[in-house]
Write a protein that holds these residues in place. Structure first.
Motif, PDB file in Angstrom:
ATOM      1  N   ASP A  42      32.958 -44.120   2.874  1.00 35.52           N
ATOM      2  CA  ASP A  42      32.334 -43.506   4.050  1.00 35.52           C
ATOM      3  C   ASP A  42      32.735 -42.036   4.133  1.00 35.52           C
ATOM      4  O   ASP A  42      33.890 -41.669   3.934  1.00 35.52           O
ATOM      5  CB  ASP A  42      32.723 -44.253   5.323  1.00 35.52           C
ATOM      6  CG  ASP A  42      34.218 -44.418   5.511  1.00 35.52           C
ATOM      7  OD1 ASP A  42      34.785 -43.632   6.279  1.00 35.52           O
ATOM      8  OD2 ASP A  42      34.803 -45.319   4.889  1.00 35.52           O
ATOM      9  N   GLY A  43      31.753 -41.195   4.383  1.00 30.12           N
ATOM     10  CA  GLY A  43      31.968 -39.755   4.456  1.00 30.12           C
ATOM     11  C   GLY A  43      31.926 -39.036   3.125  1.00 30.12           C
ATOM     12  O   GLY A  43      32.047 -37.807   3.072  1.00 30.12           O
ATOM     13  N   GLU A  44      31.710 -39.776   2.032  1.00 29.60           N
ATOM     14  CA  GLU A  44      31.711 -39.168   0.702  1.00 29.60           C
ATOM     15  C   GLU A  44      30.348 -38.561   0.365  1.00 29.60           C
ATOM     16  O   GLU A  44      29.307 -39.078   0.768  1.00 29.60           O
ATOM     17  CB  GLU A  44      32.076 -40.222  -0.348  1.00 29.60           C
ATOM     18  CG  GLU A  44      32.340 -39.653  -1.734  1.00 29.60           C
ATOM     19  CD  GLU A  44      32.780 -40.722  -2.724  1.00 29.60           C
ATOM     20  OE1 GLU A  44      33.184 -40.344  -3.835  1.00 29.60           O
ATOM     21  OE2 GLU A  44      32.707 -41.920  -2.399  1.00 29.60           O
ATOM     22  N   TYR A  45      30.367 -37.461  -0.363  1.00 25.57           N
ATOM     23  CA  TYR A  45      29.164 -36.758  -0.800  1.00 25.57           C
ATOM     24  C   TYR A  45      28.981 -37.042  -2.289  1.00 25.57           C
ATOM     25  O   TYR A  45      29.728 -36.552  -3.122  1.00 25.57           O
ATOM     26  CB  TYR A  45      29.336 -35.261  -0.550  1.00 25.57           C
ATOM     27  CG  TYR A  45      28.103 -34.400  -0.765  1.00 25.57           C
ATOM     28  CD1 TYR A  45      27.490 -34.300  -2.001  1.00 25.57           C
ATOM     29  CD2 TYR A  45      27.562 -33.648   0.275  1.00 25.57           C
ATOM     30  CE1 TYR A  45      26.379 -33.503  -2.209  1.00 25.57           C
ATOM     31  CE2 TYR A  45      26.457 -32.836   0.088  1.00 25.57           C
ATOM     32  CZ  TYR A  45      25.871 -32.772  -1.143  1.00 25.57           C
ATOM     33  OH  TYR A  45      24.771 -31.966  -1.336  1.00 25.57           O
ATOM     34  N   VAL A  46      27.957 -37.846  -2.622  1.00 27.29           N
ATOM     35  CA  VAL A  46      27.728 -38.288  -3.996  1.00 27.29           C
ATOM     36  C   VAL A  46      26.342 -37.858  -4.463  1.00 27.29           C
ATOM     37  O   VAL A  46      25.364 -37.964  -3.714  1.00 27.29           O
ATOM     38  CB  VAL A  46      27.863 -39.821  -4.111  1.00 27.29           C
ATOM     39  CG1 VAL A  46      27.464 -40.301  -5.500  1.00 27.29           C
ATOM     40  CG2 VAL A  46      29.289 -40.243  -3.806  1.00 27.29           C
ATOM     41  N   ALA A  47      26.256 -37.364  -5.682  1.00 32.02           N
ATOM     42  CA  ALA A  47      24.976 -36.962  -6.266  1.00 32.02           C
ATOM     43  C   ALA A  47      24.592 -37.918  -7.387  1.00 32.02           C
ATOM     44  O   ALA A  47      25.458 -38.389  -8.140  1.00 32.02           O
ATOM     45  CB  ALA A  47      25.060 -35.535  -6.805  1.00 32.02           C
ATOM     46  N   LEU A  48      23.306 -38.206  -7.487  1.00 29.95           N
ATOM     47  CA  LEU A  48      22.768 -39.035  -8.565  1.00 29.95           C
ATOM     48  C   LEU A  48      21.954 -38.152  -9.495  1.00 29.95           C
ATOM     49  O   LEU A  48      21.067 -37.419  -9.055  1.00 29.95           O
ATOM     50  CB  LEU A  48      21.874 -40.146  -8.011  1.00 29.95           C
ATOM     51  CG  LEU A  48      22.504 -41.131  -7.031  1.00 29.95           C
ATOM     52  CD1 LEU A  48      21.468 -42.165  -6.597  1.00 29.95           C
ATOM     53  CD2 LEU A  48      23.709 -41.827  -7.647  1.00 29.95           C
ATOM     54  N   VAL A  49      22.257 -38.231 -10.785  1.00 31.72           N
ATOM     55  CA  VAL A  49      21.610 -37.387 -11.788  1.00 31.72           C
ATOM     56  C   VAL A  49      21.147 -38.275 -12.937  1.00 31.72           C
ATOM     57  O   VAL A  49      21.771 -39.291 -13.245  1.00 31.72           O
ATOM     58  CB  VAL A  49      22.598 -36.315 -12.311  1.00 31.72           C
ATOM     59  CG1 VAL A  49      22.013 -35.559 -13.487  1.00 31.72           C
ATOM     60  CG2 VAL A  49      22.975 -35.356 -11.195  1.00 31.72           C
ATOM     61  N   GLY A  50      20.072 -37.872 -13.568  1.00 36.83           N
ATOM     62  CA  GLY A  50      19.599 -38.608 -14.739  1.00 36.83           C
ATOM     63  C   GLY A  50      18.172 -38.238 -15.063  1.00 36.83           C
ATOM     64  O   GLY A  50      17.468 -37.620 -14.260  1.00 36.83           O
ATOM     65  N   ALA A  51      17.737 -38.609 -16.254  1.00 35.49           N
ATOM     66  CA  ALA A  51      16.371 -38.319 -16.669  1.00 35.49           C
ATOM     67  C   ALA A  51      15.384 -39.112 -15.820  1.00 35.49           C
ATOM     68  O   ALA A  51      15.748 -40.094 -15.155  1.00 35.49           O
ATOM     69  CB  ALA A  51      16.201 -38.668 -18.150  1.00 35.49           C
ATOM     70  N   SER A  52      14.128 -38.716 -15.834  1.00 32.82           N
ATOM     71  CA  SER A  52      13.088 -39.444 -15.115  1.00 32.82           C
ATOM     72  C   SER A  52      13.006 -40.873 -15.633  1.00 32.82           C
ATOM     73  O   SER A  52      13.108 -41.120 -16.832  1.00 32.82           O
ATOM     74  CB  SER A  52      11.734 -38.755 -15.297  1.00 32.82           C
ATOM     75  OG  SER A  52      11.758 -37.447 -14.768  1.00 32.82           O
ATOM     76  N   GLY A  53      12.861 -41.800 -14.688  1.00 33.54           N
ATOM     77  CA  GLY A  53      12.726 -43.195 -15.078  1.00 33.54           C
ATOM     78  C   GLY A  53      14.025 -43.971 -15.157  1.00 33.54           C
ATOM     79  O   GLY A  53      14.020 -45.156 -15.513  1.00 33.54           O
ATOM     80  N   THR A  54      15.151 -43.330 -14.796  1.00 32.35           N
ATOM     81  CA  THR A  54      16.437 -44.034 -14.859  1.00 32.35           C
ATOM     82  C   THR A  54      16.749 -44.790 -13.570  1.00 32.35           C
ATOM     83  O   THR A  54      17.792 -45.440 -13.480  1.00 32.35           O
ATOM     84  CB  THR A  54      17.581 -43.056 -15.167  1.00 32.35           C
ATOM     85  OG1 THR A  54      17.543 -41.963 -14.236  1.00 32.35           O
ATOM     86  CG2 THR A  54      17.461 -42.512 -16.576  1.00 32.35           C
ATOM     87  N   GLY A  55      15.874 -44.692 -12.567  1.00 29.21           N
ATOM     88  CA  GLY A  55      16.019 -45.524 -11.370  1.00 29.21           C
ATOM     89  C   GLY A  55      16.767 -44.898 -10.217  1.00 29.21           C
ATOM     90  O   GLY A  55      17.249 -45.606  -9.333  1.00 29.21           O
TER      91      GLY A  55
END
Length: 284
Positions: free
Chosen positions: A70-83
């Motif tokens: 809770d309170g964490e700042y998380v980024a999601l990265v990846g090529a298109s189509g990785t969900g």
């Protein structure tokens, strides 16, 4: 005249039938029999062995496990189509997992009433939905009970107040269907003002800056970071320059989470993230 009346009646009848047909569709995602009310959420999110597929035999995820504090700042990265977007759509139960479970504050989300679950999640997408109405009405969509003062404060926090006051009628300016009278950056700041007004403990930004010019991106980035303070925040990032300050970056590939770390840690690994970052840097 009579002919026009009959023609109008027939067109109205066809439209009415279509509306009735849509309203009669039963939603696929419903409350479970033991669903509980949850008024307050801290924002801890946990994926436990989550698998998901849209069609049988075509899995998007398989046994995906991770936790966001809770309170964490998380980024999601990846090529298109990785969900990346699919992963985020599972949290408010726009879709249900095929197997495994997602928990918020250690409570399976299937055991939380949908209205309470979604009330506690703010979603800002790349394609912002604005309806034909005034600026104030569109911001108030985040909280129908909000006062005018609260709406203005939300707009200020989203760096939207100044451009709104330059409009012909300020907050009472009609913006047209889907906000046609506003630029892309202005639409996004209206959407972020909605999120400020909603004041949710969990925020999801789905590529909110990917189609903006540099000046608009700067304003959106400032408003996003302002809104993310003391909230669980998930950012799906297309432009990697916008997530350098993320506490943790998860790099997805077709097998799940391939890499994890801060911006600097991932660059030093010289792996998938470093390749993506260097490719974008070379284009710039």
């Amino acid at each position: 005249m009579f002919y026009l009346y009959i023609e109008g009646f027939n067109e109205g009848a066809v439209g009415f039938k279509r509306i009735v047909k849509v309203l009669s569709i039963e939603p696929e995602i419903v409350d479970s029999p033991n669903a509980m009310e949850l008024k307050t959420i801290q924002g801890n999110i946990k994926f436990k062995n989550v698998s998901f597929n849209y069609k049988a035999g075509k899995e998007i995820f398989k046994n995906l496990s991770f936790e966001i504090q809770d309170g964490e700042y998380v980024a999601l990265v990846g090529a298109s189509g990785t969900g990346k977007s699919t992963l985020c759509n599972l949290i408010p139960r726009f879709y249900d997992v095929t197997s495994g479970e997602i928990l918020i504050d250690n409570i399976p989300i299937k055991n939380i009433k949908l209205k309470d679950l979604r009330k506690n999640i703010g979603f800002v997408q790349q394609d912002t939905f604005l309806f034909s109405g005034t600026v104030m009405e569109n911001i108030r969509y985040g909280n129908f009970d909000a006062s005018k003062e609260e709406i203005i404060n939300a707009a200020k926090n989203a760096y939207a107040h100044d451009f709104i006051m330059e409009l012909e009628k300020g907050y009472d300016t009609p913006i047209g269907e889907r906000g046609v009278k506003l630029s892309g950056g202005q639409k996004q700041r209206i959407a972020i003002a909605r999120a400020f007004l909603k004041n949710p403990p969990i925020l999801i930004f789905d590529e909110a800056t990917s189609s903006l010019d540099n000046e608009s991106e700067r304003f959106i980035q400032m408003s996003m970071e302002n809104l993310a303070k003391n909230r669980t925040t998930i950012v799906i990032a297309h432009r990697l320059s916008t997530i350098k300050n993320a506490k943790r970056i998860l790099v997805l590939n077709k097998f799940g989470i391939a890499e994890e770390g801060t911006h600097e840690e991932l660059l030093n690994k010289s792996g998938i993230y470093a390749d993506l970052y260097n490719l974008q840097f070379q284009k710039l």
